[in-house]
Design a protein around this motif. Structure first.
Motif, short mmCIF file in Angstrom:
data_model
loop_
_atom_site.label_atom_id
_atom_site.label_comp_id
_atom_site.label_asym_id
_atom_site.label_seq_id
_atom_site.Cartn_x
_atom_site.Cartn_y
_atom_site.Cartn_z
N ALA A 130 38.90 1.71 26.36
CA ALA A 130 37.89 1.59 25.32
C ALA A 130 38.45 1.12 24.00
O ALA A 130 37.77 0.44 23.23
N ILE A 131 39.71 1.47 23.71
CA ILE A 131 40.29 1.08 22.42
C ILE A 131 40.31 -0.43 22.27
O ILE A 131 39.96 -0.98 21.22
N SER A 132 40.70 -1.12 23.34
CA SER A 132 40.77 -2.59 23.26
C SER A 132 39.38 -3.18 23.13
O SER A 132 39.20 -4.20 22.45
N PHE A 133 38.38 -2.56 23.77
CA PHE A 133 37.01 -3.06 23.61
C PHE A 133 36.54 -2.86 22.17
O PHE A 133 35.98 -3.76 21.54
N LEU A 134 36.74 -1.66 21.64
CA LEU A 134 36.27 -1.35 20.29
C LEU A 134 36.98 -2.19 19.24
O LEU A 134 36.40 -2.49 18.19
N ARG A 135 38.22 -2.56 19.50
CA ARG A 135 38.94 -3.43 18.56
C ARG A 135 38.55 -4.88 18.73
O ARG A 135 38.92 -5.74 17.92
N GLY A 136 37.81 -5.19 19.80
CA GLY A 136 37.38 -6.56 20.04
C GLY A 136 38.42 -7.44 20.69
O GLY A 136 38.24 -8.66 20.79
N THR A 137 39.51 -6.84 21.18
CA THR A 137 40.56 -7.64 21.80
C THR A 137 40.31 -7.87 23.29
O THR A 137 40.99 -8.69 23.90
N CYS A 138 39.36 -7.15 23.87
CA CYS A 138 39.01 -7.34 25.28
C CYS A 138 37.67 -8.07 25.34
O CYS A 138 36.60 -7.46 25.21
N PHE A 139 37.76 -9.39 25.53
CA PHE A 139 36.56 -10.22 25.56
C PHE A 139 36.81 -11.40 26.49
O PHE A 139 36.89 -12.55 26.06
N PRO A 140 36.93 -11.15 27.80
CA PRO A 140 37.28 -12.22 28.74
C PRO A 140 36.12 -13.17 28.97
O PRO A 140 34.95 -12.80 28.80
N GLN A 141 36.43 -14.38 29.35
CA GLN A 141 35.39 -15.33 29.70
C GLN A 141 34.75 -14.91 31.02
O GLN A 141 35.34 -14.21 31.84
N GLU A 142 33.50 -15.33 31.21
CA GLU A 142 32.75 -14.94 32.40
C GLU A 142 33.42 -15.47 33.66
O GLU A 142 33.80 -16.64 33.74
N THR A 143 33.54 -14.59 34.66
CA THR A 143 34.04 -14.99 35.97
C THR A 143 33.26 -14.23 37.03
O THR A 143 32.87 -13.07 36.81
N SER A 144 33.04 -14.85 38.17
CA SER A 144 32.32 -14.17 39.25
C SER A 144 33.16 -13.03 39.82
O SER A 144 32.63 -12.08 40.38
N GLU A 145 34.48 -13.12 39.69
CA GLU A 145 35.36 -12.10 40.23
C GLU A 145 35.10 -10.75 39.59
O GLU A 145 35.18 -9.70 40.22
#
Length: 401
Positions: free
Chosen positions: A227-242
Protein backbone atom coordinates in the motif's frame (compact mmCIF):
# COMPACT_ATOMS: atom_id res chain seq x y z
CA UNK A 1 -26.95 -14.82 -3.10
CA UNK A 2 -27.08 -14.27 0.65
CA UNK A 3 -26.87 -10.63 1.83
CA UNK A 4 -25.82 -10.05 5.44
CA UNK A 5 -25.93 -6.61 7.05
CA UNK A 6 -23.60 -5.32 9.75
CA UNK A 7 -23.80 -3.66 13.15
CA UNK A 8 -26.90 -1.50 13.72
CA UNK A 9 -28.10 -2.56 10.27
CA UNK A 10 -31.23 -4.32 9.06
CA UNK A 11 -32.29 -6.62 6.28
CA UNK A 12 -34.74 -3.93 5.21
CA UNK A 13 -32.11 -1.18 4.92
CA UNK A 14 -32.47 0.82 1.71
CA UNK A 15 -28.91 -0.04 0.70
CA UNK A 16 -29.45 -3.78 1.20
CA UNK A 17 -32.70 -3.71 -0.78
CA UNK A 18 -31.00 -1.75 -3.57
CA UNK A 19 -28.23 -4.34 -3.72
CA UNK A 20 -30.70 -7.23 -3.91
CA UNK A 21 -32.77 -5.55 -6.64
CA UNK A 22 -29.64 -4.73 -8.62
CA UNK A 23 -28.53 -8.36 -8.46
CA UNK A 24 -31.97 -9.60 -9.52
CA UNK A 25 -31.87 -7.22 -12.48
CA UNK A 26 -28.63 -8.89 -13.53
CA UNK A 27 -29.68 -12.54 -13.39
CA UNK A 28 -32.44 -14.99 -12.56
CA UNK A 29 -31.52 -16.14 -9.06
CA UNK A 30 -32.68 -16.39 -5.48
CA UNK A 31 -31.66 -13.74 -2.94
CA UNK A 32 -31.75 -14.42 0.79
CA UNK A 33 -31.79 -11.31 2.98
CA UNK A 34 -30.51 -12.26 6.42
CA UNK A 35 -32.07 -9.97 9.02
CA UNK A 36 -30.39 -10.19 12.42
CA UNK A 37 -31.51 -6.75 13.59
CA UNK A 38 -32.04 -7.76 17.21
CA UNK A 39 -28.60 -9.33 17.48
CA UNK A 40 -26.93 -6.41 15.71
CA UNK A 41 -28.60 -3.59 17.61
CA UNK A 42 -27.15 -4.35 21.05
CA UNK A 43 -23.84 -3.12 22.46
CA UNK A 44 -21.03 -3.77 20.00
CA UNK A 45 -19.27 -6.44 22.09
CA UNK A 46 -22.58 -8.31 22.38
CA UNK A 47 -23.17 -8.00 18.63
CA UNK A 48 -19.70 -9.47 18.06
CA UNK A 49 -20.65 -12.49 20.18
CA UNK A 50 -23.91 -12.77 18.27
CA UNK A 51 -22.07 -13.21 14.95
CA UNK A 52 -21.29 -16.79 15.98
CA UNK A 53 -24.91 -17.57 16.92
CA UNK A 54 -26.32 -15.96 13.78
CA UNK A 55 -23.62 -17.59 11.67
CA UNK A 56 -24.50 -21.02 13.05
CA UNK A 57 -28.20 -20.43 12.33
CA UNK A 58 -27.36 -19.34 8.79
CA UNK A 59 -25.18 -22.43 8.42
CA UNK A 60 -28.11 -24.68 9.42
CA UNK A 61 -30.35 -22.93 6.88
CA UNK A 62 -27.75 -23.34 4.14
CA UNK A 63 -27.43 -27.04 5.02
CA UNK A 64 -31.20 -27.43 4.55
CA UNK A 65 -30.97 -25.69 1.18
CA UNK A 66 -28.11 -27.98 0.12
CA UNK A 67 -30.02 -31.08 1.26
CA UNK A 68 -32.93 -29.91 -0.90
CA UNK A 69 -30.70 -29.77 -3.98
CA UNK A 70 -28.88 -26.44 -3.96
CA UNK A 71 -25.22 -26.82 -4.92
CA UNK A 72 -22.86 -25.21 -2.38
CA UNK A 73 -20.79 -24.05 -5.37
CA UNK A 74 -23.68 -21.79 -6.41
CA UNK A 75 -24.04 -20.07 -3.03
CA UNK A 76 -22.53 -16.60 -2.84
CA UNK A 77 -22.64 -14.88 0.55
CA UNK A 78 -22.05 -11.12 0.73
CA UNK A 79 -21.40 -9.74 4.20
CA UNK A 80 -20.81 -6.14 5.21
CA UNK A 81 -18.79 -5.27 8.33
CA UNK A 82 -19.83 -7.72 11.09
CA UNK A 83 -21.91 -9.46 8.42
CA UNK A 84 -18.70 -10.64 6.77
CA UNK A 85 -17.79 -12.52 9.95
CA UNK A 86 -21.32 -13.93 10.17
CA UNK A 87 -20.65 -15.44 6.73
CA UNK A 88 -17.36 -16.85 8.01
CA UNK A 89 -19.08 -18.47 11.00
CA UNK A 90 -21.75 -19.96 8.73
CA UNK A 91 -19.02 -21.41 6.54
CA UNK A 92 -17.46 -23.12 9.56
CA UNK A 93 -20.68 -25.06 10.10
CA UNK A 94 -20.60 -26.27 6.51
CA UNK A 95 -16.91 -27.16 6.70
CA UNK A 96 -17.62 -29.43 9.66
CA UNK A 97 -19.96 -31.26 7.28
CA UNK A 98 -17.23 -31.41 4.61
CA UNK A 99 -18.90 -28.78 2.45
CA UNK A 100 -17.47 -25.54 1.10
CA UNK A 101 -19.37 -22.51 -0.14
CA UNK A 102 -18.69 -21.32 -3.64
CA UNK A 103 -17.94 -17.71 -2.72
CA UNK A 104 -17.95 -15.22 0.13
CA UNK A 105 -17.51 -11.49 -0.48
CA UNK A 106 -16.41 -9.54 2.57
CA UNK A 107 -17.21 -5.82 2.40
CA UNK A 108 -14.80 -4.06 4.77
CA UNK A 109 -14.97 -6.86 7.39
CA UNK A 110 -15.21 -5.36 10.88
CA UNK A 111 -11.94 -4.74 12.70
CA UNK A 112 -12.77 -4.10 16.39
CA UNK A 113 -12.36 -7.44 18.26
CA UNK A 114 -11.26 -9.14 15.01
CA UNK A 115 -7.94 -7.44 14.34
CA UNK A 116 -5.68 -10.13 15.83
CA UNK A 117 -6.12 -13.82 16.45
CA UNK A 118 -5.17 -13.18 20.07
CA UNK A 119 -8.56 -11.50 20.41
CA UNK A 120 -10.50 -13.60 17.95
CA UNK A 121 -9.62 -17.11 16.77
CA UNK A 122 -9.54 -17.68 12.98
CA UNK A 123 -12.57 -19.99 13.08
CA UNK A 124 -14.65 -17.18 14.62
CA UNK A 125 -14.16 -14.73 11.75
CA UNK A 126 -13.88 -14.61 7.98
CA UNK A 127 -10.73 -16.01 6.35
CA UNK A 128 -9.63 -17.58 3.09
CA UNK A 129 -10.56 -21.11 4.19
CA UNK A 130 -14.28 -20.33 4.35
CA UNK A 131 -15.14 -20.65 0.65
CA UNK A 132 -13.63 -21.67 -2.65
CA UNK A 133 -13.29 -17.96 -3.34
CA UNK A 134 -13.12 -15.30 -0.63
CA UNK A 135 -12.83 -11.80 -2.09
CA UNK A 136 -12.60 -8.77 0.16
CA UNK A 137 -12.93 -5.01 -0.36
CA UNK A 138 -11.03 -2.96 2.26
CA UNK A 139 -12.09 0.69 2.51
CA UNK A 140 -11.58 1.83 6.12
CA UNK A 141 -8.47 0.17 7.50
CA UNK A 142 -5.87 1.57 9.85
CA UNK A 143 -2.75 0.46 11.67
CA UNK A 144 -4.14 2.19 14.77
CA UNK A 145 -6.50 -0.05 16.77
CA UNK A 146 -8.58 3.02 17.78
CA UNK A 147 -9.12 4.09 14.18
CA UNK A 148 -10.65 2.40 11.16
CA UNK A 149 -13.72 0.15 11.27
CA UNK A 150 -12.34 -2.35 8.74
CA UNK A 151 -9.52 -4.88 8.70
CA UNK A 152 -6.44 -3.48 6.98
CA UNK A 153 -4.60 -6.76 6.36
CA UNK A 154 -5.51 -9.14 3.52
CA UNK A 155 -7.62 -12.10 4.65
CA UNK A 156 -8.99 -13.58 1.41
CA UNK A 157 -7.92 -15.14 -1.86
CA UNK A 158 -8.41 -11.76 -3.53
CA UNK A 159 -8.11 -8.55 -1.51
CA UNK A 160 -8.85 -5.12 -2.98
CA UNK A 161 -7.62 -1.89 -1.42
CA UNK A 162 -9.35 1.01 -3.22
CA UNK A 163 -7.39 4.23 -2.67
CA UNK A 164 -4.99 2.31 -0.45
CA UNK A 165 -7.72 0.86 1.77
CA UNK A 166 -7.89 3.80 4.16
CA UNK A 167 -9.88 7.04 3.97
CA UNK A 168 -11.89 7.18 0.75
CA UNK A 169 -12.26 10.19 -1.59
CA UNK A 170 -15.19 12.38 -0.60
CA UNK A 171 -15.04 11.20 3.03
CA UNK A 172 -13.65 13.15 5.96
CA UNK A 173 -13.36 10.40 8.54
CA UNK A 174 -13.16 11.28 12.20
CA UNK A 175 -9.79 10.51 13.78
CA UNK A 176 -10.02 7.67 16.33
CA UNK A 177 -13.37 6.79 14.75
CA UNK A 178 -13.72 3.49 16.60
CA UNK A 179 -13.53 5.29 19.95
CA UNK A 180 -15.72 8.19 18.80
CA UNK A 181 -18.42 5.81 17.56
CA UNK A 182 -19.23 4.82 21.15
CA UNK A 183 -20.42 8.37 21.77
CA UNK A 184 -22.83 8.19 18.85
CA UNK A 185 -26.24 6.58 18.94
CA UNK A 186 -25.69 5.09 15.50
CA UNK A 187 -22.43 3.22 14.99
CA UNK A 188 -22.61 3.70 11.24
CA UNK A 189 -23.30 7.42 11.22
CA UNK A 190 -22.25 8.56 7.75
CA UNK A 191 -20.09 11.32 9.24
CA UNK A 192 -18.05 8.75 11.18
CA UNK A 193 -18.16 5.66 8.97
CA UNK A 194 -18.25 7.17 5.46
CA UNK A 195 -15.24 5.15 4.27
CA UNK A 196 -16.56 1.97 5.93
CA UNK A 197 -19.90 2.23 4.15
CA UNK A 198 -18.17 2.90 0.83
CA UNK A 199 -17.31 -0.82 0.47
CA UNK A 200 -20.99 -1.67 0.11
CA UNK A 201 -21.56 1.19 -2.33
CA UNK A 202 -18.64 0.08 -4.51
CA UNK A 203 -19.88 -3.52 -4.63
CA UNK A 204 -23.43 -2.52 -5.60
CA UNK A 205 -22.07 -0.32 -8.38
CA UNK A 206 -19.96 -3.24 -9.64
CA UNK A 207 -23.15 -5.32 -10.00
CA UNK A 208 -24.87 -2.50 -11.89
CA UNK A 209 -22.08 -2.34 -14.49
CA UNK A 210 -21.25 -6.06 -14.67
CA UNK A 211 -23.40 -6.76 -17.74
CA UNK A 212 -22.76 -3.50 -19.61
CA UNK A 213 -19.63 -3.74 -21.76
CA UNK A 214 -19.15 -0.01 -22.31
CA UNK A 215 -19.53 0.93 -18.63
CA UNK A 216 -16.57 1.88 -16.48
CA UNK A 217 -15.04 -1.08 -14.61
CA UNK A 218 -13.18 -1.17 -11.30
CA UNK A 219 -9.91 -2.32 -12.87
CA UNK A 220 -7.24 -3.00 -10.25
CA UNK A 221 -3.53 -3.83 -10.30
CA UNK A 222 -0.97 -5.40 -7.95
CA UNK A 223 1.67 -3.40 -6.07
CA UNK A 224 4.52 -5.75 -5.05
CA UNK A 225 5.73 -3.22 -2.45
CA UNK A 226 2.27 -2.87 -0.93
CA UNK A 227 0.00 0.00 0.00
CA UNK A 228 2.85 2.43 0.68
CA UNK A 229 3.97 2.38 -2.94
CA UNK A 230 0.39 2.89 -4.11
CA UNK A 231 -0.22 5.79 -1.73
CA UNK A 232 3.05 7.41 -2.80
CA UNK A 233 1.99 7.03 -6.42
CA UNK A 234 5.04 4.99 -7.39
CA UNK A 235 2.97 1.90 -8.28
CA UNK A 236 1.17 2.78 -11.50
CA UNK A 237 1.83 0.07 -14.12
CA UNK A 238 0.52 0.24 -17.65
CA UNK A 239 -2.50 -1.91 -18.44
CA UNK A 240 -1.76 -5.56 -19.22
CA UNK A 241 -4.07 -8.54 -19.60
CA UNK A 242 -1.70 -10.54 -17.38
CA UNK A 243 -2.63 -8.45 -14.34
CA UNK A 244 -6.26 -7.92 -15.27
CA UNK A 245 -8.51 -8.07 -12.21
CA UNK A 246 -11.76 -6.31 -11.51
CA UNK A 247 -13.02 -5.39 -8.05
CA UNK A 248 -16.50 -6.28 -6.92
CA UNK A 249 -19.00 -8.72 -8.39
CA UNK A 250 -16.77 -9.81 -11.35
CA UNK A 251 -13.79 -10.62 -9.06
CA UNK A 252 -14.27 -14.36 -9.66
CA UNK A 253 -13.02 -13.96 -13.24
CA UNK A 254 -9.46 -12.77 -12.57
CA UNK A 255 -6.28 -14.00 -10.85
CA UNK A 256 -5.88 -14.21 -7.09
CA UNK A 257 -3.76 -11.81 -5.07
CA UNK A 258 -3.71 -8.33 -3.56
CA UNK A 259 -4.85 -5.42 -5.72
CA UNK A 260 -5.08 -1.64 -5.58
CA UNK A 261 -7.10 0.92 -7.53
CA UNK A 262 -8.39 4.47 -7.43
CA UNK A 263 -12.05 5.45 -7.25
CA UNK A 264 -13.93 8.74 -7.49
CA UNK A 265 -15.36 10.81 -4.63
CA UNK A 266 -19.01 10.59 -5.70
CA UNK A 267 -21.29 8.22 -7.67
CA UNK A 268 -20.50 6.80 -10.07
CA UNK A 269 -17.39 5.87 -8.10
CA UNK A 270 -15.69 4.13 -11.01
CA UNK A 271 -13.38 6.32 -13.09
CA UNK A 272 -10.25 6.30 -15.20
CA UNK A 273 -7.13 6.06 -13.02
CA UNK A 274 -4.72 8.95 -13.50
CA UNK A 275 -1.42 9.80 -11.87
CA UNK A 276 -0.42 13.39 -11.19
CA UNK A 277 3.29 14.13 -10.75
CA UNK A 278 5.12 17.33 -9.85
CA UNK A 279 8.82 18.11 -10.12
CA UNK A 280 10.12 20.65 -7.62
CA UNK A 281 12.71 23.26 -8.52
CA UNK A 282 16.36 22.96 -7.57
CA UNK A 283 17.35 24.54 -4.26
CA UNK A 284 13.77 24.65 -3.01
CA UNK A 285 13.28 25.94 0.55
CA UNK A 286 12.28 23.77 3.50
CA UNK A 287 8.80 22.57 2.65
CA UNK A 288 6.15 20.51 4.42
CA UNK A 289 2.65 20.60 2.99
CA UNK A 290 0.14 19.36 0.45
CA UNK A 291 -0.14 20.49 -3.14
CA UNK A 292 -3.72 20.29 -4.43
CA UNK A 293 -4.21 19.73 -8.14
CA UNK A 294 -7.79 19.91 -9.43
CA UNK A 295 -8.87 18.76 -12.88
CA UNK A 296 -11.44 21.13 -14.33
CA UNK A 297 -13.99 18.84 -16.00
CA UNK A 298 -17.52 19.34 -17.21
CA UNK A 299 -18.80 16.09 -15.66
CA UNK A 300 -17.15 16.01 -12.26
CA UNK A 301 -14.29 17.21 -10.10
CA UNK A 302 -11.08 15.32 -9.40
CA UNK A 303 -8.60 16.55 -6.84
CA UNK A 304 -5.13 15.11 -6.37
CA UNK A 305 -3.53 15.64 -2.96
CA UNK A 306 0.25 15.46 -3.32
CA UNK A 307 2.20 15.43 -0.08
CA UNK A 308 5.44 17.41 -0.43
CA UNK A 309 8.09 17.08 2.25
CA UNK A 310 11.51 18.70 1.71
CA UNK A 311 13.20 18.70 5.13
CA UNK A 312 16.45 20.40 4.04
CA UNK A 313 17.04 23.99 3.02
CA UNK A 314 18.57 23.09 -0.34
CA UNK A 315 17.50 20.13 -2.43
CA UNK A 316 17.97 18.78 -5.89
CA UNK A 317 14.69 18.58 -7.80
CA UNK A 318 12.39 15.84 -6.52
CA UNK A 319 9.29 14.21 -7.98
CA UNK A 320 6.12 13.56 -5.98
CA UNK A 321 3.05 11.62 -7.15
CA UNK A 322 -0.58 10.94 -6.35
CA UNK A 323 -3.15 8.64 -7.97
CA UNK A 324 -6.87 9.39 -8.38
CA UNK A 325 -9.77 8.41 -10.62
CA UNK A 326 -11.28 10.87 -13.06
CA UNK A 327 -13.65 11.08 -15.99
CA UNK A 328 -11.15 12.93 -18.19
CA UNK A 329 -11.20 11.75 -21.81
CA UNK A 330 -7.94 10.08 -22.71
CA UNK A 331 -8.08 11.56 -26.21
CA UNK A 332 -8.01 15.17 -24.97
CA UNK A 333 -5.12 17.21 -26.33
CA UNK A 334 -5.12 19.52 -23.32
CA UNK A 335 -6.21 19.38 -19.67
CA UNK A 336 -6.83 22.50 -17.60
CA UNK A 337 -5.96 22.24 -13.91
CA UNK A 338 -5.85 24.55 -10.93
CA UNK A 339 -3.05 24.21 -8.39
CA UNK A 340 -2.60 25.53 -4.86
CA UNK A 341 -0.42 24.68 -1.89
CA UNK A 342 -1.09 24.50 1.85
CA UNK A 343 1.55 24.14 4.55
CA UNK A 344 1.22 21.35 7.13
CA UNK A 345 3.43 20.80 10.15
CA UNK A 346 2.50 17.25 11.13
CA UNK A 347 5.69 15.74 9.69
CA UNK A 348 8.08 18.23 11.33
CA UNK A 349 9.76 16.55 14.31
CA UNK A 350 12.25 19.35 14.90
CA UNK A 351 10.12 22.20 16.21
CA UNK A 352 12.96 24.68 15.66
CA UNK A 353 12.40 24.24 11.93
CA UNK A 354 8.79 25.45 12.02
CA UNK A 355 9.73 29.10 11.57
CA UNK A 356 11.73 28.13 8.47
CA UNK A 357 8.91 26.30 6.71
CA UNK A 358 8.06 27.97 3.42
CA UNK A 359 4.44 28.81 2.67
CA UNK A 360 5.07 28.47 -1.07
CA UNK A 361 6.38 25.73 -3.33
CA UNK A 362 8.53 26.13 -6.45
CA UNK A 363 7.78 23.79 -9.35
CA UNK A 364 9.54 22.97 -12.58
CA UNK A 365 6.92 20.68 -14.11
CA UNK A 366 3.48 19.10 -13.71
CA UNK A 367 2.47 15.83 -15.39
CA UNK A 368 -0.71 13.78 -15.66
CA UNK A 369 -0.67 10.29 -17.15
CA UNK A 370 -2.99 7.33 -17.55
CA UNK A 371 -2.26 3.59 -17.62
CA UNK A 372 -2.43 3.46 -21.42
CA UNK A 373 0.69 5.55 -21.98
CA UNK A 374 -1.02 8.91 -22.55
CA UNK A 375 0.64 11.89 -20.89
CA UNK A 376 -0.11 15.60 -20.47
CA UNK A 377 2.50 18.02 -19.19
CA UNK A 378 3.31 21.58 -18.24
CA UNK A 379 6.90 22.73 -17.94
CA UNK A 380 8.07 26.12 -16.71
CA UNK A 381 10.96 26.53 -14.33
CA UNK A 382 10.42 27.97 -10.84
CA UNK A 383 6.65 28.43 -10.94
CA UNK A 384 5.53 29.77 -7.56
CA UNK A 385 2.62 27.88 -6.00
CA UNK A 386 0.95 29.32 -2.88
CA UNK A 387 -2.46 29.20 -1.18
CA UNK A 388 -4.17 30.97 -4.10
CA UNK A 389 -5.25 28.90 -7.10
CA UNK A 390 -3.05 29.02 -10.19
CA UNK A 391 -4.57 27.84 -13.48
CA UNK A 392 -2.35 26.04 -15.99
CA UNK A 393 -2.93 24.01 -19.14
CA UNK A 394 -1.27 20.63 -19.63
CA UNK A 395 -0.85 19.44 -23.21
CA UNK A 396 0.07 16.13 -24.79
CA UNK A 397 3.05 17.75 -26.51
CA UNK A 398 6.50 17.12 -25.08
CA UNK A 399 8.21 19.91 -23.20
CA UNK A 400 11.58 20.47 -21.60
CA UNK A 401 12.49 22.35 -18.45
Amino acid sequence: MVIIHGYKGSGSDAGAIAGANTFLDLMDANVLMLDWTRGASSAYNVAVANTELVGRQLGLLLMDMINLGTSPNEIHAVGFSLGAHVAGCAAEHLKRNHLLLGRITGLDPASPFFRHHIFREPWRKLDASDAKLVDVIHTDGSEDFADGFGLFKPIGHVDFFPNGGKEQPGCVDVKNSVVMSHFKENFLDKDIACSHIRAWQLFVESIQTAHVSHQCKFDAWPCPQGAISFLRGTCFPQETSEWSQEMGFPADRGPLGIYFLATRAEPPFCGKPLRASIVTSDDAPITSGILYLKLLQTDGTTIFKIRCYLPKRKNTSLTFHNIAAATAAETSEAITVSIWYRTTLSEISDKSQISQISTILFLNAVYIEDRKGNRWQYCSGNVTIGPDELFVILTNKSCTI
